[in-house]
Design an enzyme around this catalytic site. Structure first.
Site, PDB file in Angstrom:
ATOM      1  N   ARG A 143       6.475  16.600  -5.720  1.00 33.94           N
ATOM      2  CA  ARG A 143       5.203  16.763  -6.428  1.00 33.94           C
ATOM      3  C   ARG A 143       5.048  18.231  -6.781  1.00 33.94           C
ATOM      4  O   ARG A 143       4.946  19.080  -5.905  1.00 33.94           O
ATOM      5  CB  ARG A 143       4.056  16.293  -5.545  1.00 33.94           C
ATOM      6  CG  ARG A 143       4.236  14.876  -5.048  1.00 33.94           C
ATOM      7  CD  ARG A 143       3.508  14.659  -3.732  1.00 33.94           C
ATOM      8  NE  ARG A 143       2.068  14.650  -3.872  1.00 33.94           N
ATOM      9  CZ  ARG A 143       1.319  13.554  -3.909  1.00 33.94           C
ATOM     10  NH1 ARG A 143       1.897  12.376  -3.804  1.00 33.94           N
ATOM     11  NH2 ARG A 143       0.024  13.612  -4.026  1.00 33.94           N
TER      12      ARG A 143
ATOM     13  N   SER B  58      -8.601  12.952 -12.368  1.00 32.03           N
ATOM     14  CA  SER B  58      -7.475  12.360 -13.090  1.00 32.03           C
ATOM     15  C   SER B  58      -7.491  12.689 -14.573  1.00 32.03           C
ATOM     16  O   SER B  58      -6.471  12.544 -15.246  1.00 32.03           O
ATOM     17  CB  SER B  58      -7.478  10.836 -12.907  1.00 32.03           C
ATOM     18  OG  SER B  58      -8.694  10.287 -13.390  1.00 32.03           O
TER      19      SER B  58
ATOM     20  N   ASP C 117       0.858  -1.179   0.000  1.00 33.15           N
ATOM     21  CA  ASP C 117       0.000   0.000   0.000  1.00 33.15           C
ATOM     22  C   ASP C 117       0.899   1.235   0.000  1.00 33.15           C
ATOM     23  O   ASP C 117       2.100   1.139   0.268  1.00 33.15           O
ATOM     24  CB  ASP C 117      -0.891  -0.034   1.245  1.00 33.15           C
ATOM     25  CG  ASP C 117      -1.776   1.185   1.350  1.00 33.15           C
ATOM     26  OD1 ASP C 117      -2.299   1.629   0.321  1.00 33.15           O
ATOM     27  OD2 ASP C 117      -1.935   1.705   2.470  1.00 33.15           O
ATOM     28  N   LYS C 118       0.347   2.384  -0.297  1.00 34.14           N
ATOM     29  CA  LYS C 118       1.132   3.613  -0.288  1.00 34.14           C
ATOM     30  C   LYS C 118       0.901   4.417   0.978  1.00 34.14           C
ATOM     31  O   LYS C 118       1.785   4.580   1.799  1.00 34.14           O
ATOM     32  CB  LYS C 118       0.794   4.480  -1.510  1.00 34.14           C
ATOM     33  CG  LYS C 118       1.552   5.818  -1.527  1.00 34.14           C
ATOM     34  CD  LYS C 118       0.999   6.766  -2.552  1.00 34.14           C
ATOM     35  CE  LYS C 118      -0.321   7.371  -2.126  1.00 34.14           C
ATOM     36  NZ  LYS C 118      -0.177   8.294  -0.961  1.00 34.14           N
TER      37      LYS C 118
ATOM     38  N   ASP D 142      -1.496  -0.929   6.042  1.00 33.88           N
ATOM     39  CA  ASP D 142      -1.774  -0.456   7.402  1.00 33.88           C
ATOM     40  C   ASP D 142      -3.251  -0.197   7.664  1.00 33.88           C
ATOM     41  O   ASP D 142      -3.609   0.166   8.784  1.00 33.88           O
ATOM     42  CB  ASP D 142      -0.989   0.823   7.677  1.00 33.88           C
ATOM     43  CG  ASP D 142      -1.548   2.019   6.910  1.00 33.88           C
ATOM     44  OD1 ASP D 142      -1.911   1.839   5.727  1.00 33.88           O
ATOM     45  OD2 ASP D 142      -1.620   3.113   7.478  1.00 33.88           O
TER      46      ASP D 142
ATOM     47  N   GLU E 224      -3.593  19.513  -1.559  1.00 36.27           N
ATOM     48  CA  GLU E 224      -4.365  20.740  -1.388  1.00 36.27           C
ATOM     49  C   GLU E 224      -4.270  21.236   0.044  1.00 36.27           C
ATOM     50  O   GLU E 224      -4.111  22.429   0.295  1.00 36.27           O
ATOM     51  CB  GLU E 224      -5.823  20.507  -1.782  1.00 36.27           C
ATOM     52  CG  GLU E 224      -6.065  20.444  -3.273  1.00 36.27           C
ATOM     53  CD  GLU E 224      -7.441  20.976  -3.654  1.00 36.27           C
ATOM     54  OE1 GLU E 224      -8.332  20.916  -2.801  1.00 36.27           O
ATOM     55  OE2 GLU E 224      -7.605  21.441  -4.790  1.00 36.27           O
TER      56      GLU E 224
ATOM     57  N   LYS F 139      -6.944  -5.038  -5.197  1.00 32.04           N
ATOM     58  CA  LYS F 139      -5.626  -5.287  -4.619  1.00 32.04           C
ATOM     59  C   LYS F 139      -5.405  -6.788  -4.441  1.00 32.04           C
ATOM     60  O   LYS F 139      -4.345  -7.323  -4.787  1.00 32.04           O
ATOM     61  CB  LYS F 139      -5.487  -4.577  -3.272  1.00 32.04           C
ATOM     62  CG  LYS F 139      -5.386  -3.071  -3.358  1.00 32.04           C
ATOM     63  CD  LYS F 139      -5.153  -2.465  -1.984  1.00 32.04           C
ATOM     64  CE  LYS F 139      -4.988  -0.949  -2.068  1.00 32.04           C
ATOM     65  NZ  LYS F 139      -4.701  -0.350  -0.746  1.00 32.04           N
TER      66      LYS F 139
ATOM     67  N   THR G   5      -2.455   1.342  -4.693  1.00 32.59           N
ATOM     68  CA  THR G   5      -3.011   2.446  -3.917  1.00 32.59           C
ATOM     69  C   THR G   5      -4.330   2.907  -4.505  1.00 32.59           C
ATOM     70  O   THR G   5      -4.590   2.733  -5.701  1.00 32.59           O
ATOM     71  CB  THR G   5      -2.014   3.627  -3.874  1.00 32.59           C
ATOM     72  OG1 THR G   5      -2.606   4.732  -3.205  1.00 32.59           O
ATOM     73  CG2 THR G   5      -1.613   4.062  -5.275  1.00 32.59           C
ATOM     74  N   GLY G   6      -5.133   3.510  -3.670  1.00 36.02           N
ATOM     75  CA  GLY G   6      -6.394   4.092  -4.119  1.00 36.02           C
ATOM     76  C   GLY G   6      -6.251   5.523  -4.592  1.00 36.02           C
ATOM     77  O   GLY G   6      -7.228   6.143  -5.010  1.00 36.02           O
TER      78      GLY G   6
END
Length: 1173
Positions: free
Chosen positions: A629, A576, A399-400, A825, A533, A805, A708-709
């Site tokens: 980023r 996206s 996961d991220k 997690d 943000e 996943k 990841t989501g």
């Protein structure tokens, strides 16, 4: 209440009425699944209703006998209780089996007890049900479809609800879904206007009937297909279409909203979170699965040998049976006797060792040394049957959010005009709440609260701070930037750098979708759709441009200490596809379009002749190389006429399926001719040592996938930050919305992939959730995807659901047959944790679901380094060699029994005493093996508990350990290639046991057969022969394990010396006086003869010498990589220490020489001359 007759799931559309009185019949309750959740292993695997003390024994026994070994030994124990079929004492079979089963059941019961307790806690959680406007306390387990539930701020939703009303006048509410999709960003939900009017006041709820029609529940978290029917008077109802905007998910939290009233639509296993959950399963290791096959093979060999010896028995009985009156057979039936011998011989020559599988349970406790101080957590082992697979991992699925990252962003740099700010910041990682916000007058941003902080603020630039205070000289530098509307009727003039800076930070504080959350002390906390943000708005507030709130038509700020309000005309969210976010505001009569977005999107929308573009792009190129980023900030000024034209077009958009497409065209035309103001660089804070850990995992030939989501851009940036995607990687992206487009894109990617293979270029594959689902569902796409992804250096899957996943993990596990590990997690990671061979849960900020469902629990991702590369490597070696040794020691114990049958007319007579057979595996040879399997290690980079007091020596020792740590990943191939526990190695060890068993048996037979042993002149007989052979076997078994032990501790020495040899001696003494046994009165007699000691010494010398020679040959010609590495480092260390000793010796000699005073005098004179100058 839990009803056993209720369905687990309801895979069909449903229609029900809201029950405001919460009174239902049993028939109505049984129509839908219960909200009682079961996740403990016994409950799910056995498909029984509940788990308790009474049912534990039969359930757990049933689970134990899913293993071939336990079934095999149970059958042996049962048949051995029949005297006519076995010459052995039944206790010798029953006692070890009962001991091992009890140990295994106790271990697995304790592991599952934690899950069971967690289930009960969740099911007993209290909630509030509305009954005729009266709030009644109930539990989650008692909820039913159609109940009205009141949920207050910061509470979790007990089931999937349709929001009917909210404390916010507009019907809006905000939820946090971190336990489902890993995102801590708030997601806006809203009741439809008509239901909000009916349920906006808790004291005046309507009691009119509410009807809901909903389709089959799905796994998609962002989908709801349902209709709500509300009363419109005269007994009529009006239908309103519902979407995911009205769905409140079980497990999510209500944030920033005082209360909501919801109608239960899905319960229990029908809820989204449970639809995405996989049933718990018992995990077995690859070695155990191979051993199940070997056990079947051994059974075939045993039966074959039994048939052979029984055939010889039949032949002997036919030839000599009638003359052997002393056997007392009575009615002579050789065929029947021969058939009985088959059973008797089978029991005698069996590899009897039920400890073979379960003796691993104490291994891998060393991972408790991995302590994370920040969380005050040790590593925790929750599944003890798969430890060796830690050393065989080839794919890691991670996961991220919260796993690779801390889920915290840091505002690193800002580029305003041509100037870069932020180079003076100190990397102190000060939490946001600890920063003194002197400019804030009415609110403090990010106080010290329990609310999770998305930002870490270390930004510091003295020049920028001085400019904002009106003191910096560089703020007066001319810019002369004029931003003008296309029709020339409106313009904004930015003459100085100070004005440009103010406009830049005003843009950051305005162009976003964040909301402000205030606590009782008026401390503010920003929440929004993305951590980026939140970080940018927070940074603007830190610099004096504080966003204090917004309504549907207005934004409020405190700009450098002064209140300010602007009209919010329009807002267009980030997605996206757009990869940008914009707002239109009216700032004191000037209509501005503020926009921020990805650099490749904004650059194409800029007007010509941008004066800052080239310099900003150069900075962004540098930032991208270190994984920051980056976003570009731009502005456009609109005249009143231009805005009215846009507003009219916006209001006249068609209200049908084409509305979204038309809106995109409209906004696309508006967001053109932009003027660039600057850029931002934000770092998603990685957990400590994540890039280094991933780098070492890649060195160990372990492929790391990130699932990841998050949005594609976010996921790709994080992959760059943690070095999954590096600057020289060719990135292949798959993000299509249809199967046909996906197939075409896969074809294009295949060409890129082939080109990279030819040029030997590194590759990375990035795929979005929608396209991934096409891949999973389509065999052709799946095959093409796996064939490319398996050779990529990294793979990133974004916008994936929890179910996807798990599907990705299975895709690799099933198609490539590789050992996999999944780490996460949050509750959204539970599926993949359970789907992988090994699941690792992290103690994070998203609850304990991942930890409870995992096999191993860690404090941080960096702990994987030691778990896999150190303990995983050791565990594979320990367990693989342990299993081989098990076969060896049982072979040398069985071979004498088999050959003895030739000397007892194949009658099935046991060679050893029953109790000696029982204690062989249970006591005499067990503890040395357990200690070796627990502590043995081929190499450890921690060679020194404490460094030497001399700094030079300590420096050499540190270099010694650093070198070993760097080289450790290169040793991991041992487990991946399964180079120890192989069929050839198994055959070699078995053959070794066969040879040693034959040497022991025939050598002692040669010594004792015709020799006088007893005082009366007779040979010793069976008891003396058996005791001598048995003693030799114990000696050789201990000697064998001692020779192959690589790392000696006091535990090993004590177990071999005292808990094996000494215990055996004590039992031999006891058996001297044990009446009715084979060994009664034998031990003392044998100990007093030279034959016994001669046999022991010769056997030990011959076999021990053979093993020592073989071990030396292996070291000379087949050097183990770990040992070779250790030799090199030791040689280096010894040479360095010799140099240090030589240097110290020369220094001592110099101090005693004639020249030292002259040398010191010269040095002192030079120093005085330097000071004089």
């Amino acid at each position: 209440m839990f009803w056993s007759k209720r369905p687990d799931v309801l895979n069909q559309p449903r229609s029900f009425e809201g029950n405001f009185r919460s009174e239902r019949t049993l028939e109505e309750l049984e129509q839908f699944p219960s909200n009682f959740i079961k996740t403990s292993r016994q409950e799910i695997i056995l498909e029984l209703c509940r788990y308790n003390l009474v049912t534990f024994l039969p359930k757990s026994l049933l689970l134990q006998f899913t293993r071939y070994a336990n079934i095999y030994f149970l059958c042996i124990a049962i048949i051995q209780c029949i005297p006519v079929l076995s010459t052995l004492n039944p206790f010798s079979a029953i006692a070890p089996l009962v001991f091992v089963l009890g140990l295994s059941m106790g271990r697995e019961g304790w592991e599952d007890y934690g899950r069971h307790v967690s289930d009960n806690e969740v099911n007993a959680t209290e909630c509030v049900i509305m009954k005729s406007r009266v709030m009644t306390t109930s539990t989650w387990a008692q909820l039913a479809v159609g109940d009205f539930v009141l949920v207050k701020q910061d509470e979790s939703f007990p089931a999937d609800l349709i929001v009917l009303g909210s404390s916010i006048e507009s019907g809006a509410c905000y939820i946090e879904t971190s336990s489902l999709d890993g995102e801590k960003n708030l997601k806006p939900k809203s009741a439809i206007l008509e239901s909000q009017q009916l349920y906006r006041d808790m004291s005046n709820f309507t009691e009119e009937k509410v009807k809901v029609e909903a389709q089959v529940p799905t796994q998609n978290l962002y989908e709801l297909d349902a209709s709500l029917f509300l009363s419109v008077g005269n007994g009529q109802q009006k239908k309103f279409q519902l979407t995911a905007k009205q769905l409140l998910l079980r497990g999510a939290f209500l944030r920033n909203t005082e209360w909501v009233i919801g109608l239960v639509v899905y319960t229990g296993q029908d809820t989204k979170i449970m639809r995405n959950a996989d049933a718990s399963r018992i995990k077995t290791s690859e070695i155990e699965r191979i051993m199940n096959i070997l056990i079947l093979g051994i059974l075939v060999v045993q039966i074959s040998l039994s048939i052979i010896t029984a055939s010889f028995s039949s032949a002997w009985l036919h030839k000599y049976g009638s003359d052997s009156w002393y056997l007392g057979y009575g009615d002579f039936q050789p065929n029947l006797l021969s058939s009985l011998c088959i059973f008797q011989l089978h029991f005698i020559i069996q590899y009897y060792d039920p400890n073979l599988i379960d003796s691993q349970s104490g291994i891998c406790k060393g991972v408790l040394s991995m302590y994370v101080q920040q969380r005050d957590k040790f590593a925790k082992v929750q599944t003890t049957t798969i430890n060796e697979e830690l050393g065989q991992i080839e794919y890691i699925f991670s996961d991220k959010t919260g796993t690779l990252t801390c889920n915290q962003m840091e505002f690193k740099y800002c580029i305003i005009g041509n100037t870069l700010y932020g180079q003076e910041q100190q990397h102190t990682n000060i939490p946001v709440q600890n920063v003194d916000l002197k400019r804030q007058q009415t609110a403090k941003v990010h106080p010290a609260t329990d609310v999770f902080q998305h930002s870490v603020f270390n930004f510091q630039d003295l020049e920028l701070s001085a400019i904002l205070k009106g003191e910096g000289s560089s703020g007066e530098q001319p810019v002369n930037l004029i931003v003008q509307s296309l029709d020339g009727k409106q313009q904004v003039k930015i003459s100085k750098q100070r004005n440009l800076i103010e406009e830049y930070f005003f843009l950051l504080s305005s162009a976003h979708e964040c909301i402000v959350q205030y606590d009782k002390n008026q401390n503010a906390n920003y929440q929004g759709p993305s951590p980026d943000e939140i970080t940018l708005v927070d940074a603007a507030a830190r610099m004096g441009f504080q966003f204090t709130g917004a309504s549907a038509s207005e934004q409020k700020f405190i700009i450098l200490g002064k209140d300010k309000k602007v009209k919010l005309l329009k807002s267009f969210e980030f997605d996206s596809t757009r990869k940008r976010m914009s707002v239109i505001i009216d700032d004191n009569g000037v209509i501005k379009l503020f926009i921020k977005g990805a650099d490749n999107i904004i650059k194409g929308r800029l007007s010509p002749n941008q004066i800052f573009l080239n310099q900003i792009i150069n900075y962004l190129d540098d930032f991208s190389k270190i994984g920051l980023r980056c976003l570009l900030m731009a502005i456009r000024v609109l005249s009143n006429d231009e805005y009215r034209e846009f507003d009219n077009a916006y209001n006249n958009l068609p209200d049908n399926d084409t509305r979204a497409e038309e809106l995109e065209k409209l906004t696309n035309n508006l967001e053109q001719n932009l003027t660039l103001l600057g850029a931002s660089a934000v770092e998603d804070k990685l957990q400590p040592l994540v890039p280094e850990t991933i780098a070492d995992l890649l060195k160990a030939n372990i492929k790391v996938w990130m699932l990841t989501g998050d949005k594609l851009e976010t996921a790709e940036n994080i992959a760059k930050s943690c070095r999954l995607i590096q600057g020289d990687f060719t990135v292949m992206r798959l993000s299509e919305l249809s199967v046909d487009d996906c197939k075409r894109k896969i074809g294009d990617i295949q060409e890129t992939y082939d080109h990279c293979i030819k040029e030997n270029r590194k590759k990375s594959f990035v795929v979005e959730g929608q396209s991934l689902q096409f891949v999973i569902d389509n065999e052709e796409l799946a095959q093409a995807f796996v064939s490319m992804a398996k050779d990529c250096e990294s793979v990133v899957c974004c916008r994936v659901t929890p179910k996807q996943k798990a599907d990705v993990v299975r895709l690799i596990k099933d198609r490539l047959n590789k050992i996999t590990l999944a780490i996460g997690d949050g509750a959204n990671d539970v599926n993949m944790i359970q789907a992988a061979h090994i699941g690792v849960g992290l103690y994070g900020n998203e609850g304990m679901r991942a930890v409870q469902s995992s096999d191993f629990a860690l404090g941080e991702f960096r702990c994987l380094w030691r778990l896999l590369l150190v303990h995983g490597h050791w565990n594979y070696i320990r367990i693989a060699e342990m299993v081989l040794y098990f076969f060896y020691k049982n072979m040398i114990f069985t071979v004498p029994q088999f050959f003895f049958s030739y000397f007892c007319a194949f009658s099935g007579q046991s060679f050893f005493d029953d109790w000696y057979i029982t204690f062989y595996n249970l006591i005499f040879t067990a503890l040395p093996l357990i200690m070796r399997g627990t502590f043995d290690q081929d190499i450890n980079y921690r060679q020194h508990i404490q460094f030497d007091e001399k700094e030079e020596v300590a420096s050499v020792q540190r270099k010694f350990e650093e070198y070993l740590k760097v080289k450790f990943p290169s040793l991991y191939f041992v487990g991946q290639s399964k180079s120890i526990f192989t069929i050839p190695n198994y055959t070699l060890w078995a053959f070794n046991g066969l040879v040693h068993g034959m040497i022991i048996f025939f050598f002692i037979l040669w010594i004792l057969d015709y020799e006088i042993v007893e005082d009366n002149g007779f040979p010793g007989g069976l008891a003396a022969f058996s005791l001598t052979v048995y003693s030799s076997i114990i000696l050789i078994a201990d000697l064998k394990i001692a020779i192959h032990t690589k790392y000696w501790t006091w535990f090993n020495f004590i177990c071999i010396t005292f808990l094996s040899v000494l215990l055996y001696i004590i039992y031999v003494i006891i058996s001297q006086f044990w009446p009715g046994t084979l060994m009664e009165y034998t031990p003392f007699t044998m100990v007093g003869t030279p034959h016994f000691w001669l046999s022991i010494i010769l056997i030990g010398g011959i076999i021990g010498g053979m093993e020592a020679i073989i071990a030396q040959l292996q070291r000379e010609f087949f050097t183990d990589p770990a040992i070779e590495m250790l030799y090199k480092v030791n040689d280096f260390g010894q040479n360095q220490l010799k140099l240090i000793e030589l240097k110290e010796k020369n220094q001592r000699q110099f101090q005693d020489s004639f020249w030292e005073p002259l040398y010191k005098q010269q040095q002192l004179q030079q120093q005085n001359e330097e000071h004089a100058e």
